[in-house]
Design a protein around this motif. Structure first.
Motif, PDB file in Angstrom:
ATOM      1  N   LEU A 233       0.760  -1.144  -0.164  1.00  0.00           N
ATOM      2  CA  LEU A 233       0.162   0.142  -0.432  1.00  0.00           C
ATOM      3  C   LEU A 233       0.907   0.843   0.085  1.00  0.00           C
ATOM      4  O   LEU A 233       0.586   2.182  -0.355  1.00  0.00           O
ATOM      5  N   THR A 234       2.074   1.360   0.811  1.00  0.00           N
ATOM      6  CA  THR A 234       2.799   2.591   0.611  1.00  0.00           C
ATOM      7  C   THR A 234       3.801   2.683  -0.212  1.00  0.00           C
ATOM      8  O   THR A 234       3.996   3.600  -0.737  1.00  0.00           O
ATOM      9  N   THR A 235       3.958   1.781  -0.669  1.00  0.00           N
ATOM     10  CA  THR A 235       4.720   1.272  -2.311  1.00  0.00           C
ATOM     11  C   THR A 235       4.153   2.348  -2.960  1.00  0.00           C
ATOM     12  O   THR A 235       4.204   2.676  -3.928  1.00  0.00           O
ATOM     13  N   GLN A 236       2.910   1.821  -3.179  1.00  0.00           N
ATOM     14  CA  GLN A 236       1.937   1.924  -4.646  1.00  0.00           C
ATOM     15  C   GLN A 236       1.495   3.994  -4.741  1.00  0.00           C
ATOM     16  O   GLN A 236       1.471   4.289  -5.173  1.00  0.00           O
ATOM     17  N   VAL A 259       6.937  13.656 -21.162  1.00  0.00           N
ATOM     18  CA  VAL A 259       7.199  11.992 -20.558  1.00  0.00           C
ATOM     19  C   VAL A 259       8.414  11.350 -19.157  1.00  0.00           C
ATOM     20  O   VAL A 259       7.780  11.053 -19.191  1.00  0.00           O
ATOM     21  N   PRO A 260       9.616  11.077 -20.075  1.00  0.00           N
ATOM     22  CA  PRO A 260      10.964  11.053 -19.788  1.00  0.00           C
ATOM     23  C   PRO A 260       9.959  11.336 -17.530  1.00  0.00           C
ATOM     24  O   PRO A 260      10.407  11.273 -17.207  1.00  0.00           O
ATOM     25  N   THR A 261      10.192  12.312 -17.388  1.00  0.00           N
ATOM     26  CA  THR A 261      10.395  13.208 -16.427  1.00  0.00           C
ATOM     27  C   THR A 261       9.123  12.790 -15.320  1.00  0.00           C
ATOM     28  O   THR A 261       9.746  12.207 -14.145  1.00  0.00           O
ATOM     29  N   MET A 262       8.311  12.543 -15.943  1.00  0.00           N
ATOM     30  CA  MET A 262       6.440  11.509 -15.502  1.00  0.00           C
ATOM     31  C   MET A 262       7.104  10.776 -15.098  1.00  0.00           C
ATOM     32  O   MET A 262       7.192  10.089 -13.727  1.00  0.00           O
ATOM     33  N   LEU A 263       7.777   9.932 -15.505  1.00  0.00           N
ATOM     34  CA  LEU A 263       8.418   8.525 -15.427  1.00  0.00           C
ATOM     35  C   LEU A 263       9.395   8.534 -14.357  1.00  0.00           C
ATOM     36  O   LEU A 263       9.300   7.568 -13.859  1.00  0.00           O
ATOM     37  N   ASN A 264      10.201   9.440 -14.775  1.00  0.00           N
ATOM     38  CA  ASN A 264      11.262   9.415 -13.850  1.00  0.00           C
ATOM     39  C   ASN A 264      10.810   9.695 -12.014  1.00  0.00           C
ATOM     40  O   ASN A 264      11.462   9.531 -10.949  1.00  0.00           O
ATOM     41  N   GLY A 265       9.529  10.455 -12.300  1.00  0.00           N
ATOM     42  CA  GLY A 265       9.116  10.793 -10.844  1.00  0.00           C
ATOM     43  C   GLY A 265       8.329   9.358 -10.790  1.00  0.00           C
ATOM     44  O   GLY A 265       8.179   9.998  -9.201  1.00  0.00           O
ATOM     45  N   ALA A 266       7.882   8.789 -10.942  1.00  0.00           N
ATOM     46  CA  ALA A 266       7.372   7.750 -10.612  1.00  0.00           C
ATOM     47  C   ALA A 266       7.998   6.183  -9.610  1.00  0.00           C
ATOM     48  O   ALA A 266       8.370   5.692  -8.724  1.00  0.00           O
ATOM     49  N   LEU A 267       9.634   6.555 -10.316  1.00  0.00           N
ATOM     50  CA  LEU A 267      10.682   5.693 -10.434  1.00  0.00           C
ATOM     51  C   LEU A 267      11.234   6.487  -9.021  1.00  0.00           C
ATOM     52  O   LEU A 267      12.004   5.612  -7.638  1.00  0.00           O
ATOM     53  N   ALA A 268      11.230   7.526  -8.855  1.00  0.00           N
ATOM     54  CA  ALA A 268      12.392   8.548  -7.525  1.00  0.00           C
ATOM     55  C   ALA A 268      11.112   8.182  -6.849  1.00  0.00           C
ATOM     56  O   ALA A 268      10.999   8.329  -5.451  1.00  0.00           O
ATOM     57  N   GLY A 269      10.004   8.201  -6.861  1.00  0.00           N
ATOM     58  CA  GLY A 269       8.846   7.269  -5.134  1.00  0.00           C
ATOM     59  C   GLY A 269       8.671   6.274  -5.014  1.00  0.00           C
ATOM     60  O   GLY A 269       9.303   6.097  -3.568  1.00  0.00           O
ATOM     61  N   LEU A 270       8.897   5.034  -5.994  1.00  0.00           N
ATOM     62  CA  LEU A 270       9.410   4.551  -5.424  1.00  0.00           C
ATOM     63  C   LEU A 270      10.940   4.191  -4.764  1.00  0.00           C
ATOM     64  O   LEU A 270      10.464   2.949  -3.403  1.00  0.00           O
ATOM     65  N   VAL A 271      11.863   4.495  -5.142  1.00  0.00           N
ATOM     66  CA  VAL A 271      13.216   4.833  -4.910  1.00  0.00           C
ATOM     67  C   VAL A 271      12.754   5.279  -3.321  1.00  0.00           C
ATOM     68  O   VAL A 271      13.918   4.886  -2.406  1.00  0.00           O
ATOM     69  N   THR A 274      11.434   2.830  -0.638  1.00  0.00           N
ATOM     70  CA  THR A 274      12.069   2.147  -0.317  1.00  0.00           C
ATOM     71  C   THR A 274      12.892   1.591   0.974  1.00  0.00           C
ATOM     72  O   THR A 274      12.349   0.340   1.805  1.00  0.00           O
ATOM     73  N   ALA A 275      12.919   2.563   1.611  1.00  0.00           N
ATOM     74  CA  ALA A 275      14.234   2.543   2.772  1.00  0.00           C
ATOM     75  C   ALA A 275      12.572   2.571   3.986  1.00  0.00           C
ATOM     76  O   ALA A 275      12.673   2.435   5.180  1.00  0.00           O
ATOM     77  N   SER A 276      11.274   3.567   3.954  1.00  0.00           N
ATOM     78  CA  SER A 276      10.216   4.015   4.661  1.00  0.00           C
ATOM     79  C   SER A 276       9.107   3.060   4.627  1.00  0.00           C
ATOM     80  O   SER A 276       8.025   3.307   5.505  1.00  0.00           O
ATOM     81  N   THR A 277       9.154   2.382   3.618  1.00  0.00           N
ATOM     82  CA  THR A 277       7.846   1.607   3.448  1.00  0.00           C
ATOM     83  C   THR A 277       6.688   0.740   4.566  1.00  0.00           C
ATOM     84  O   THR A 277       5.876   0.877   5.395  1.00  0.00           O
ATOM     85  N   ALA A 278       8.098   0.441   5.374  1.00  0.00           N
ATOM     86  CA  ALA A 278       7.581  -0.227   6.611  1.00  0.00           C
ATOM     87  C   ALA A 278       7.289   0.384   7.952  1.00  0.00           C
ATOM     88  O   ALA A 278       7.064   0.088   9.156  1.00  0.00           O
ATOM     89  N   PHE A 279       7.784   1.753   7.777  1.00  0.00           N
ATOM     90  CA  PHE A 279       7.741   2.866   8.693  1.00  0.00           C
ATOM     91  C   PHE A 279       6.604   4.169   8.769  1.00  0.00           C
ATOM     92  O   PHE A 279       6.792   4.451  10.164  1.00  0.00           O
ATOM     93  N   VAL A 280       6.188   4.393   8.147  1.00  0.00           N
ATOM     94  CA  VAL A 280       5.698   4.907   8.279  1.00  0.00           C
ATOM     95  C   VAL A 280       3.794   4.891   7.902  1.00  0.00           C
ATOM     96  O   VAL A 280       3.273   3.504   7.344  1.00  0.00           O
TER      97      VAL A 280
END
Length: 425
Positions: A233-236, A259-271, A274-280
């Motif tokens: 859930l937090t990842t999505q 388009v490339p910026t938008m795609l990098n935005g999705a990856l940025a959110g995922l990255v 990744t550290a905090s997904t289980a903490f927030v």
């Protein structure tokens, strides 16, 4: 045999497959973000470097991370082959194969800094040394019985261990290799060496997005309690917020929904998540993704202005957003989730600056280590090999032909005796 034990092992093998599938996402992302004359090279080098990473991880990498040793490095479990051990509630072989997939992802991120100009031999040698001397050390500090783990460093699925480590190696490579031919003009202005296929890039991002549920969700290491659903859930939410934020910010500044910026935005959110997904909490995951979407856009502009040629935007997506994601737990980790997953509550939940300080120390030391060791390795390789960059003629022709002797798009290839410039040059 315990039913939960079996289910945990099946779950982690499925997650391993999802993380391994992320390599396919990287192939499409990198090939689509570069020119067609290098597409076959990018696809091929990804496959054989995953092979190298796998063998090195089996030989020494896993032992350096999880073997018995000291706070800096492990010294056992080399040439891993246990068939009846249990590690973290999993069969030892299942734990091994899952951890291997993370090591391979870090290496692929590092190779973003090599794109379109490095010799094939440089990939081979660096793959061995990165997989043995760089990634395992940082992973041991944080995920093994290392000194940062002892401080309570929070990095649930690897914003630091995987993404920042790979990105800092990529930074070292971009500095030593220097920009691609034609990227910058004498007056300092930049030329857009646009990728040849935005559809590939978008599909690559989608594959990475799907694979991330194995990346983050699998890091729960169990099905009991179904906490992996919360992690999903937090990842999505963070990925969605990152994509939207990046699209809005680039549209605001340029008038176009790039388009490339938008795609990098999705990856940025995922990255970042990744550290905090289980903490927030979910609201914090959305905010973390939004901030990552903004950060990635301005970071891309910064590196281009600094004449650091990063075709895959590895430094912005995985490096800068990896730092933000790691620090975010120091702000937003809730007391209940921090207690359940290790570490302390964040600043905004009354935890003070303690956890934030630990996070800062972790990203600083890990980033410096990865950069310095990668820089030294690549500098020595550059001297010993007579250069790790292809010749100007080979770069203009493209690495498909100069390094592999075949073209990724053979139907577009003219006669070998034709002296005109090849497509995509």
């Amino acid at each position: 045999m315990d039913e939960i034990f079996l289910m945990n092992n099946v779950w982690i093998i499925v997650c391993f497959a999802l993380v391994l599938l992320m390599q396919g996402g990287f192939i499409l992302l990198e090939a689509g973000s570069t020119r067609m004359k290098n597409a076959g090279h990018i696809a091929g080098k990804t496959i054989f470097t995953v092979g190298i990473a796998s063998l090195v991880f089996w030989a020494v990498g896993y032992g350096f991370i999880y073997g018995e040793g000291n706070a800096f490095i492990g010294f056992s479990d080399f040439f891993y082959g246990d068939f009846d051990s249990v590690v973290d509630g999993l069969a030892g072989s299942v734990d091994f194969i899952f951890q291997l997939a993370f090591a391979a992802i870090a290496l692929t991120i590092a190779f973003g800094g090599f794109a379109e100009r490095a010799k094939l031999s440089a990939y081979i040698i660096f793959a061995i040394l990165f997989s043995a001397l760089i990634y395992p050390v940082v992973a041991h500090w944080i995920w093994g019985d290392g000194w940062l783990a002892g401080l309570g460093k929070q990095d649930f699925a690897g914003s630091t261990v995987v993404h920042l480590t790979g990105a800092m190696a990529a930074l070292a490579a971009t500095i030593i290799l220097k920009p691609r031919i034609g990227k910058y003009n004498k007056d300092g202005s930049s030329n857009d060496l646009a990728g040849h296929n935005q559809v590939y890039t978008a599909l690559g991002v989608l594959l990475l997005w799907v694979g991330w549920f194995g990346f983050n969700g699998g890091s729960t290491l169990e099905v009991d309690g179904a906490f992996f659903g919360y992690v999903a859930l937090t990842t999505q939410l963070a990925a969605a917020a990152g994509a939207i934020a990046a699209m809005l910010i680039v549209t605001m500044f340029t008038g176009k929904a790039d388009v490339p910026t938008m795609l990098n935005g999705a990856l940025a959110g995922l990255v970042a998540i990744t550290a905090s997904t289980a903490f927030v909490d979910p609201w914090a995951a959305v905010l973390i993704g939004i901030i990552a979407g903004f950060i990635v856009y301005f970071s891309m502009l910064f590196f281009d202005k600094a004449k650091i040629d990063d075709p895959i935007f590895a430094l912005s997506v995985h490096g800068v957003c990896g730092i933000w994601g790691t620090l975010s737990t120091g702000f937003f980790a809730t007391p209940a989730l921090a207690e359940m997953n290790g570490g302390l509550a964040g600043l905004f939940y009354g935890g003070g600056f303690t956890q934030l300080g630990v996070q800062f120390i972790g990203v600083t030391v890990s980033g410096i280590y990865a950069f310095v060791v990668a820089f030294i390795i690549l500098k020595v390789m550059d001297k010993v090999m007579g250069g790790i960059r292809v010749t100007e003629e080979e770069e203009i022709i493209g690495l498909d032909l100069s390094e592999h002797g075949s073209y990724g798009y053979p139907e577009n290839l003219k006669s070998p005796n034709d002296k005109e410039e090849q497509p995509g040059a």
